[in-house]
Design a protein around this motif. Structure first.
Motif, PDB file in Angstrom:
ATOM      1  N   SER A   2       0.815  -1.220   0.000  1.00  0.00           N
ATOM      2  CA  SER A   2       0.000   0.000   0.000  1.00  0.00           C
ATOM      3  C   SER A   2       0.844   1.263   0.000  1.00  0.00           C
ATOM      4  O   SER A   2       0.343   2.334  -0.327  1.00  0.00           O
ATOM      5  N   ASP A   3       2.124   1.161   0.400  1.00  0.00           N
ATOM      6  CA  ASP A   3       2.976   2.348   0.428  1.00  0.00           C
ATOM      7  C   ASP A   3       3.635   2.628  -0.908  1.00  0.00           C
ATOM      8  O   ASP A   3       4.380   3.602  -1.045  1.00  0.00           O
ATOM      9  N   LEU A   4       3.360   1.798  -1.916  1.00  0.00           N
ATOM     10  CA  LEU A   4       3.950   1.982  -3.238  1.00  0.00           C
ATOM     11  C   LEU A   4       3.029   2.817  -4.112  1.00  0.00           C
ATOM     12  O   LEU A   4       1.829   2.550  -4.227  1.00  0.00           O
ATOM     13  N   LEU A   5       3.614   3.814  -4.746  1.00  0.00           N
ATOM     14  CA  LEU A   5       2.852   4.710  -5.605  1.00  0.00           C
ATOM     15  C   LEU A   5       2.671   4.072  -6.986  1.00  0.00           C
ATOM     16  O   LEU A   5       3.627   3.561  -7.563  1.00  0.00           O
ATOM     17  N   PRO A   6       1.457   4.084  -7.528  1.00  0.00           N
ATOM     18  CA  PRO A   6       1.276   3.561  -8.891  1.00  0.00           C
ATOM     19  C   PRO A   6       2.115   4.357  -9.894  1.00  0.00           C
ATOM     20  O   PRO A   6       2.338   5.561  -9.732  1.00  0.00           O
ATOM     21  N   LEU A   7       2.569   3.691 -10.939  1.00  0.00           N
ATOM     22  CA  LEU A   7       3.420   4.333 -11.938  1.00  0.00           C
ATOM     23  C   LEU A   7       2.758   5.564 -12.548  1.00  0.00           C
ATOM     24  O   LEU A   7       3.390   6.615 -12.712  1.00  0.00           O
ATOM     25  N   THR A   8       1.486   5.452 -12.894  1.00  0.00           N
ATOM     26  CA  THR A   8       0.806   6.584 -13.530  1.00  0.00           C
ATOM     27  C   THR A   8       0.767   7.793 -12.603  1.00  0.00           C
ATOM     28  O   THR A   8       0.901   8.935 -13.064  1.00  0.00           O
ATOM     29  N   MET A   9       0.602   7.566 -11.308  1.00  0.00           N
ATOM     30  CA  MET A   9       0.596   8.673 -10.348  1.00  0.00           C
ATOM     31  C   MET A   9       1.997   9.282 -10.233  1.00  0.00           C
ATOM     32  O   MET A   9       2.147  10.513 -10.151  1.00  0.00           O
ATOM     33  N   ALA A  10       3.024   8.433 -10.227  1.00  0.00           N
ATOM     34  CA  ALA A  10       4.396   8.945 -10.159  1.00  0.00           C
ATOM     35  C   ALA A  10       4.699   9.824 -11.366  1.00  0.00           C
ATOM     36  O   ALA A  10       5.281  10.913 -11.234  1.00  0.00           O
ATOM     37  N   GLU A  11       4.308   9.385 -12.545  1.00  0.00           N
ATOM     38  CA  GLU A  11       4.532  10.184 -13.753  1.00  0.00           C
ATOM     39  C   GLU A  11       3.820  11.529 -13.657  1.00  0.00           C
ATOM     40  O   GLU A  11       4.371  12.578 -14.023  1.00  0.00           O
ATOM     41  N   ARG A  12       2.595  11.500 -13.168  1.00  0.00           N
ATOM     42  CA  ARG A  12       1.814  12.740 -13.055  1.00  0.00           C
ATOM     43  C   ARG A  12       2.457  13.699 -12.065  1.00  0.00           C
ATOM     44  O   ARG A  12       2.568  14.908 -12.330  1.00  0.00           O
ATOM     45  N   LEU A  13       2.916  13.188 -10.936  1.00  0.00           N
ATOM     46  CA  LEU A  13       3.529  14.049  -9.925  1.00  0.00           C
ATOM     47  C   LEU A  13       4.833  14.656 -10.420  1.00  0.00           C
ATOM     48  O   LEU A  13       5.142  15.817 -10.127  1.00  0.00           O
ATOM     49  N   ILE A  14       5.608  13.886 -11.170  1.00  0.00           N
ATOM     50  CA  ILE A  14       6.863  14.414 -11.707  1.00  0.00           C
ATOM     51  C   ILE A  14       6.574  15.567 -12.661  1.00  0.00           C
ATOM     52  O   ILE A  14       7.174  16.650 -12.578  1.00  0.00           O
TER      53      ILE A  14
END
Length: 399
Positions: A2-14
């Motif tokens: 649960s502490d892992l960020l989904p890839l799509t969310m990581a891309e969006r945040l970057i």
């Protein structure tokens, strides 16, 4: 998990956190390969005059006429001459010359013969009025849109800039990037190596990945797992660079000091750990001056995967580059991971219809990088339980 960020969310945040790099004007001869940051419009109509397409003679055409008298020569790059009144006169014209005033047709050199100053049409040749003339404005009107901001200047674009009088194009500034490897176990490629040490390779791979995209302003640095030295050197790197890319020191070990040091230096953590394999410990933040900080895992496959999948796209986006995703077809089946994105190295090829195929070359571990030399990049498999068959389309990222 649960502490892992989904890839799509990581891309969006970057993307949300990245600040565009500045724009600068550079001499045209230094602009090749840079990212254009201005729209380009036609300086004038193109061609800017009625242009002669090939060598020959210019005449005022009259049906069934077969002979003319040569009265002069219209060379390229010279003001237009005026054809003598009447239909008997002709002017020799060169390729690229302006059409003489009073002329409406060009007859190619091979379609007539010369006898003194008399030019006689060859038998069987039937010229048509207006032939072999490139009319003014046929290519584009003055002010027409030619180039958009956000593309890489390749040879055709360089020609467009030159032809439209742009001698100092606006391009994205090339950011200064600190590429830093951390770890007591690392030694230089030319240094003696003990059995418990490894030669450093991540910084060379990351630097090459950046350089092949024109990101050539780099400083390479290797630091030990020492809290004081890391703090001092990372502080200096943040003060003197537009971006920082680290590898190593971001996992759960006793000597993984990088996240702690970055926090102490005022770098705002955006996220740490992404649901991806390889590269789960990936860390991203923004420095006090707005500079992006990418902290990649130390395992070589993980580091290069994170660089190609996250660092390169983020830096190119900050340069204003608009690159569509590149899709390829799987040449063999692959199995995704149910709970996280999977990155798989691939070698590219083509089928007999010219379609790009990706041949999977999975590594046994994230440290197994020696076989990466036979690969071209990686494909991204979204989380899932269903195996992907050959022919499935996936997004490809080059190393």
């Amino acid at each position: 998990m649960s502490d892992l960020l989904p890839l799509t969310m990581a891309e969006r945040l970057i993307r949300q956190a990245m600040t565009p790099f500045p724009v600068e004007a550079v001499p045209l001869e230094a602009a090749y390969g840079r990212v254009l940051r201005q729209a380009v419009h036609a300086e004038r109509a193109l061609p800017p005059y009625d242009r002669v397409i090939l060598d020959g003679i210019a005449v005022a055409w009259r049906d069934r006429q077969t002979a003319w008298v040569l009265s002069g020569t219209q060379a390229a790059g010279h003001p237009p001459l005026t054809l003598d009144p009447g239909h008997e006169a002709a002017l020799a014209v060169m390729t690229g010359a302006v059409l003489p005033r009073g002329a409406d047709t060009v007859i190619p050199r091979e379609d007539y013969r010369r006898e003194g100053d008399t030019l006689i049409l060859q038998k069987g040749v039937s010229p048509k009025r207006g032939q072999h003339i490139h009319p003014m404005g046929a290519d584009c009107a003055a002010g027409a849109a030619l180039l958009e901001s956000g593309l890489i200047l390749s040879p055709p674009e360089m020609a467009v800039l030159a032809a439209n009088g742009i001698s100092q194009p606006l391009v994205s500034a090339i950011p200064s990037i600190a590429v830093i490897s951390t770890g007591d176990e690392l030694v230089a490629p030319d240094a003696p190596v003990a059995p418990w040490q490894i030669r450093r390779s991540n910084d060379y791979a990351i630097a090459a990945s950046l350089a092949r995209r024109g990101l050539t302003r780099q400083t390479l640095l290797t630091l030990p797992d020492d809290l004081a030295i890391l703090t001092l050197k990372l502080d200096e790197a943040l003060d003197t660079h537009d971006a920082v890319v680290l590898s190593g020191g971001v996992s759960m070990g006793d000597f993984d000091f990088v996240p702690k040091v970055l926090a102490a230096l005022g770098v705002q953590r955006i996220f740490h750990k992404v649901a991806q394999r390889p590269g789960k410990p990936f860390w991203f933040g923004i420095g006090k001056s707005g500079q992006p900080v990418f902290a990649l895992p130390g395992n070589p496959v993980s580091a290069l995967a994170c660089c190609s999948r996250h660092v390169v796209p983020a830096l190119l986006h900050a340069q204003g580059l608009n690159l569509p995703p590149r899709h390829v077809m799987l040449a063999a089946p692959l199995t995704p991971i149910a709970t996280m994105t999977r990155f798989v190295p691939v070698r590219l090829g083509h089928d007999d219809q010219g379609r790009t195929l990706a041949y999977p070359c999975p590594m046994t571990t994230s440290g197994d990088f020696n076989r990466l030399g036979a690969t071209d990049g990686l494909v991204t498999l979204p989380p899932g339980d269903t195996p992907l068959s050959a022919g499935t389309g996936l997004v490809f990222h080059a190393w």
